[in-house]
Structure formats: structure tokens, C-alpha cells
Scaffold this motif. Structure first.
Motif, short mmCIF file in Angstrom:
data_model
loop_
_atom_site.label_atom_id
_atom_site.label_comp_id
_atom_site.label_asym_id
_atom_site.label_seq_id
_atom_site.Cartn_x
_atom_site.Cartn_y
_atom_site.Cartn_z
N ALA A 41 -12.27 2.24 1.64
CA ALA A 41 -11.28 1.17 2.43
C ALA A 41 -11.91 0.09 3.36
O ALA A 41 -12.45 0.43 3.92
CB ALA A 41 -10.51 2.37 2.25
N ASP A 42 -10.96 -0.92 3.22
CA ASP A 42 -11.91 -1.34 4.00
C ASP A 42 -11.30 -1.67 5.63
O ASP A 42 -11.96 -2.20 6.18
CB ASP A 42 -11.05 -2.74 3.99
CG ASP A 42 -12.33 -4.42 2.63
OD1 ASP A 42 -13.05 -4.58 2.64
OD2 ASP A 42 -11.31 -4.38 1.69
N SER A 43 -10.08 -1.38 6.06
CA SER A 43 -9.47 -0.64 7.27
C SER A 43 -10.17 0.60 7.84
O SER A 43 -10.20 -0.31 8.68
CB SER A 43 -7.98 -0.84 7.07
OG SER A 43 -7.79 0.41 6.15
N GLY A 100 2.70 3.06 -2.23
CA GLY A 100 2.52 2.63 -2.92
C GLY A 100 1.19 2.21 -4.17
O GLY A 100 1.28 2.66 -5.12
N THR A 101 0.71 1.80 -3.39
CA THR A 101 0.12 0.03 -3.84
C THR A 101 -1.44 1.04 -3.95
O THR A 101 -2.30 0.06 -4.97
CB THR A 101 -0.31 -1.25 -3.26
OG1 THR A 101 -1.65 -0.27 -2.19
CG2 THR A 101 0.46 -1.58 -2.77
N ASP A 102 -1.37 2.30 -4.28
CA ASP A 102 -3.20 3.16 -4.84
C ASP A 102 -2.42 4.26 -5.57
O ASP A 102 -2.31 4.77 -6.56
CB ASP A 102 -3.65 4.05 -3.66
CG ASP A 102 -4.87 3.13 -3.47
OD1 ASP A 102 -5.00 2.71 -4.28
OD2 ASP A 102 -4.39 3.45 -2.31
N LEU A 103 -1.15 4.45 -5.01
CA LEU A 103 -0.62 6.39 -5.84
C LEU A 103 -0.24 5.62 -7.21
O LEU A 103 -0.31 6.76 -8.46
CB LEU A 103 0.87 6.44 -4.54
CG LEU A 103 1.26 7.98 -5.11
CD1 LEU A 103 0.16 8.98 -4.13
CD2 LEU A 103 2.30 8.01 -4.28
N PHE A 143 3.25 14.44 -3.25
CA PHE A 143 2.11 13.45 -2.68
C PHE A 143 3.37 12.29 -1.89
O PHE A 143 4.56 12.09 -1.61
CB PHE A 143 2.07 12.30 -3.55
CG PHE A 143 1.00 12.69 -4.81
CD1 PHE A 143 -0.13 13.09 -4.30
CD2 PHE A 143 1.58 13.85 -5.96
CE1 PHE A 143 -1.74 13.40 -4.82
CE2 PHE A 143 -0.03 14.31 -6.54
CZ PHE A 143 -1.48 13.94 -6.28
N VAL A 144 2.65 11.79 -0.86
CA VAL A 144 3.61 11.07 0.51
C VAL A 144 2.98 9.74 -0.51
O VAL A 144 2.31 8.90 -0.51
CB VAL A 144 2.37 11.12 1.64
CG1 VAL A 144 2.84 9.73 2.73
CG2 VAL A 144 2.54 12.63 2.65
N LEU A 145 4.41 9.26 0.18
CA LEU A 145 4.10 7.60 -0.37
C LEU A 145 4.51 6.36 0.80
O LEU A 145 5.58 7.03 1.12
CB LEU A 145 5.07 7.32 -1.88
CG LEU A 145 5.52 5.73 -2.33
CD1 LEU A 145 4.48 5.65 -3.52
CD2 LEU A 145 7.12 5.82 -2.40
N CYS A 156 1.11 -2.48 1.35
CA CYS A 156 -0.03 -1.86 2.07
C CYS A 156 0.14 -1.32 3.19
O CYS A 156 0.39 -2.18 4.00
CB CYS A 156 -1.31 -2.38 1.19
SG CYS A 156 -2.06 -3.81 1.61
N THR A 157 -0.94 -0.02 3.59
CA THR A 157 -0.56 0.52 4.80
C THR A 157 -2.09 0.70 5.03
O THR A 157 -3.21 0.94 4.71
CB THR A 157 0.72 1.09 4.89
OG1 THR A 157 -0.04 2.94 4.78
CG2 THR A 157 1.86 1.12 4.54
N MET A 158 -2.62 0.76 6.84
CA MET A 158 -3.78 1.41 7.01
C MET A 158 -3.61 2.61 6.45
O MET A 158 -4.69 3.04 6.84
CB MET A 158 -3.95 0.92 8.27
CG MET A 158 -4.76 -0.45 8.50
SD MET A 158 -5.15 -0.72 10.14
CE MET A 158 -4.11 -0.37 11.33
#
Ligand SMILES: Cc1cc2nc3c(=O)[nH]c(=O)nc-3n(C[C@H](O)[C@H](O)[C@H](O)COP(=O)(O)OP(=O)(O)OC[C@H]3O[C@@H](n4cnc5c(N)ncnc54)[C@H](O)[C@@H]3O)c2cc1C
Length: 286
Positions: free
Chosen positions: A118-120, A29-32, A24-26, A105-107
Motif C-alpha cells: 500500500a503506497d500511503s 470502494g476501489t479495493d472492495l 464490510f465498510v465501504l 480512493c482514501t488513505m
């Protein structure tokens, strides 16, 4: 489980491509990390992309903006030029989580998590954003709408990483907006999300539009019929009624404890209408 922090995209894609187990890419990390801690995933390899320079900056270019994959919600919000050009994209990204979550968090993570809510993502689709993907076979650029393919699934192939998001240059008299419905005032998952981006001519006629909806189908969806309802109009009541009807017609929602299908269909039209009115105002429409 191995944790790697490469400094180049080449190193990162090589690590992912060579891994035989689950990799997995991190980013933030707010989901992962939530999925890891709750036992939903058991990675053999985690590749943290935050040390890679190409993922860390927002660049203003002659043809728009390039946003690195590890740029956080808080950093987007602090970028005056980006916020001025794409207020809807930044407001959507800033709805994610709390202050603490915004710092991480990232888009791109929001997009690759592939949640229909997903909001964005609706705002990025309405903005006609593209992503630059780097993989073992080189680079490719695709529209954001081609990334999520099902809840929790993307079209990315083994070893591929999104390096950046590209937002096009805005023509004059353009505006965008994102609205979501949640039962609480913040820190909740969208029951419906609606994003609208418009361009007007000097007389206030809508010459271009894109509309996207979240949480009403297995993936975030673009609604071309809703955009068509606005183009060639002054975005008057009849046009907004047609936009709302097209949005409701495009919904294929589920019933769950947070909202019935019927409720989501109705709210999609209401939110799209309101988002269109905000986008029009931001574009300078009277
Ligand atoms: C308290 C809390 C509140 C939240 N509230 C919201 C909310 O209101 N709205 C909302 O939409 N979400 C919300 N989320 C979910 C989450 O914060 C967002 O989806 C966030 O944008 C994920 O970004 P990230 O950088 O942390 O992703 P990560 O957790 O790092 O990654 C998410 C997924 O994308 C993959 N990935 C990440 N970057 C890349 C890349 N560059 N290339 C390929 N794959 C990649 C990862 O492998 C992982 O599968 C919330 C989460 C928490 C914990």
C-alpha cells in the motif's frame, strides 16, 4: 446483500456489530468493489461511510491535522496547508491509481486493505500518524503501525470503523518524502516503497527521523535502526550509507514475478537513501 448508508458513526458501528454474516465498510470502494466483482468476497452487508459528516473533512488543529476516513486522494492534493506540512504523505496518497481512482480512493481504505505494498501506509508510518477508531465499546486511538497485522488483515475488531487519521503538528525545519519502485511509469503496485520523515536543527543536524518500508515484508514496516542512523548526523554520506544498510537488513521480502527478494533488498536501501535526501531538502537542509 444489504447496502446501508448511515449518517452517524453510532449507526454505522451498530449495523456492523449486529450483522451475523460478513460485513464490510465501504469508503472509496476501489479495493472492495474489485474484490466483490471478482468473487473474492461475498458480503452480507456493506456499510458505506461517505454520508457520515465526521468522515468527510480535513481539519487543521493546533496539534496537527485530522483527516476524515472518507477524504479522497484528490481532496488531499487540493488542501494547500496539508500539502505544505506533509508533502510526502500527500505524494504517496496521490500515487494510488489514476485520476479516476484518486476521485474515490482514501488513505484509510489503503490502510485497512492491509496490503504490504500500500503506497500511503509507509508515508503515514514515517509521519507518526495515528488513527481514531470508533466501535461498539467507544473510541480508541492507536498508531498506524498497529493497524495492519498480516497481508489483508487488520487489528480492527468486529463493529469497529476508522473514523479519522491524525497527523501531528510539524516542528520547524521538517520534511518528508515517499518513493516507490514500479516497473511501469504509473498504475502499478509498488515492488518496494520507502518513506522518510526528518526534522533538522538550525545547524542542519537531524534531530528526529522515522523511516518505513513497503512491499518488503508481510506488512509495511517501520525501521527504527534506519532512523537512528540519521539522528545526530548532518545526513552526510556515512549516515545515508548506514540508513541504506539498515533498510536492506530490515527486509523480509518474497520472490515474485515482479521482483526477486535480492532485488527488493537492494532497492529498499537505494530508495530510502533518495527519499531521505528529498526529505532533508524539504526540511530546508543545504
Ligand atoms: C486501478 C487501480 C489502481 C490502484 N493503484 C494503487 C496504487 O498505485 N497503490 C496502492 O496502494 N493501491 C492502489 N490501488 C488500490 C486501492 O485504490 C487503494 O488501496 C485505495 O486507497 C483504497 O481506498 P478505498 O477508499 O477505495 O477503500 P475501499 O475499497 O472502500 O476499502 C478497502 C478495505 O478497507 C476497509 N475499509 C475502508 N474504510 C474503512 C474504515 N474507515 N474503517 C475500517 N475499514 C475500512 C474496507 O472494508 C475494505 O476491506 C488501486 C486500485 C485500482 C482499482
Amino acid at each position: 446483500m444489504r447496502y446501508e448508508r448511515p449518517q452517524t458513526m453510532k449507526e454505522a458501528t451498530g449495523l456492523l456489530a449486529r450483522e451475523k454474516g460478513r460485513a464490510f465498510v465501504l469508503a472509496g470502494g476501489t479495493d472492495l468493489l474489485v474484490r466483490l466483482r471478482t468473487g473474492f468476497i461475498e458480503p452480507d452487508l456493506i456499510v458505506d461511510i461517505k454520508r457520515i459528516t465526521a468522515t468527510r473533512s480535513i481539519d487543521v488543529r493546533s496539534n496537527g491535522f485530522r483527516i476524515g476516513a472518507a477524504v479522497t486522494g484528490a481532496e488531499l492534493n487540493e488542501h494547500a496547508k496539508l500539502t505544505k506540512a506533509w508533502p510526502g504523505v500527500v505524494e504517496a496518497a496521490n500515487l494510488i491509481g489514476s485520476k479516476q481512482v484518486q476521485g474515490r480512493c482514501t488513505m484509510t481504505g489503503n490502510l485497512c486493505n492491509a496490503s504490504p505494498a500500500a503506497d500511503s501506509v509507509p508515508a503515514l508510518m514515517a509521519a507518526a500518524a495515528k488513527v481514531v477508531i470508533v466501535g461498539p465499546k467507544g473510541k480508541r486511538t492507536i498508531p498506524v503501525e498497529q493497524v495492519p497485522v498480516a497481508p489483508g488483515k487488520t487489528s480492527l475488531k468486529k463493529g469497529e470503523i476508522i473514523e479519522s487519521i491524525l497527523l501531528p503538528k510539524r516542528p520547524p525545519r521538517s520534511g518528508d518524502a515517499y518513493l516507490r519502485f514500479i516497473p511501469r511509469t504509473e498504475m502499478d503496485i509498488a515492488v518496494v516503497g520507502a518513506a522518510v520523515s526528518v526534522t533538522l536543527d538550525a545547524k542542519g543536524m537531524c534531530t528526529d527521523a522515522r523511516v518505513a518500508l513497503g512491499a518488503v515484508a508481510p506488512t509495511v514496516v517501520l525501521v527504527p535502526e534506519a532512523a537512528k542512523a540519521l539522528i545526530g548526523t548532518k545526513m552526510d554520506k556515512a549516515a545515508l550509507d548506514a540508513l541504506a544498510a539498515a533498510c536492506s537488513a530490515a527486509c523480509r521480502p518474497i520472490d515474485d514475478k515482479r521482483g526477486t527478494s535480492e532485488f527488493r533488498i537492494k532497492v529498499a536501501g537505494v530508495l530510502a537513501r533518495r527519499a531521505a535526501q528529498i526529505a532533508r531538502k524539504r526540511a530546508g537542509g543545504k
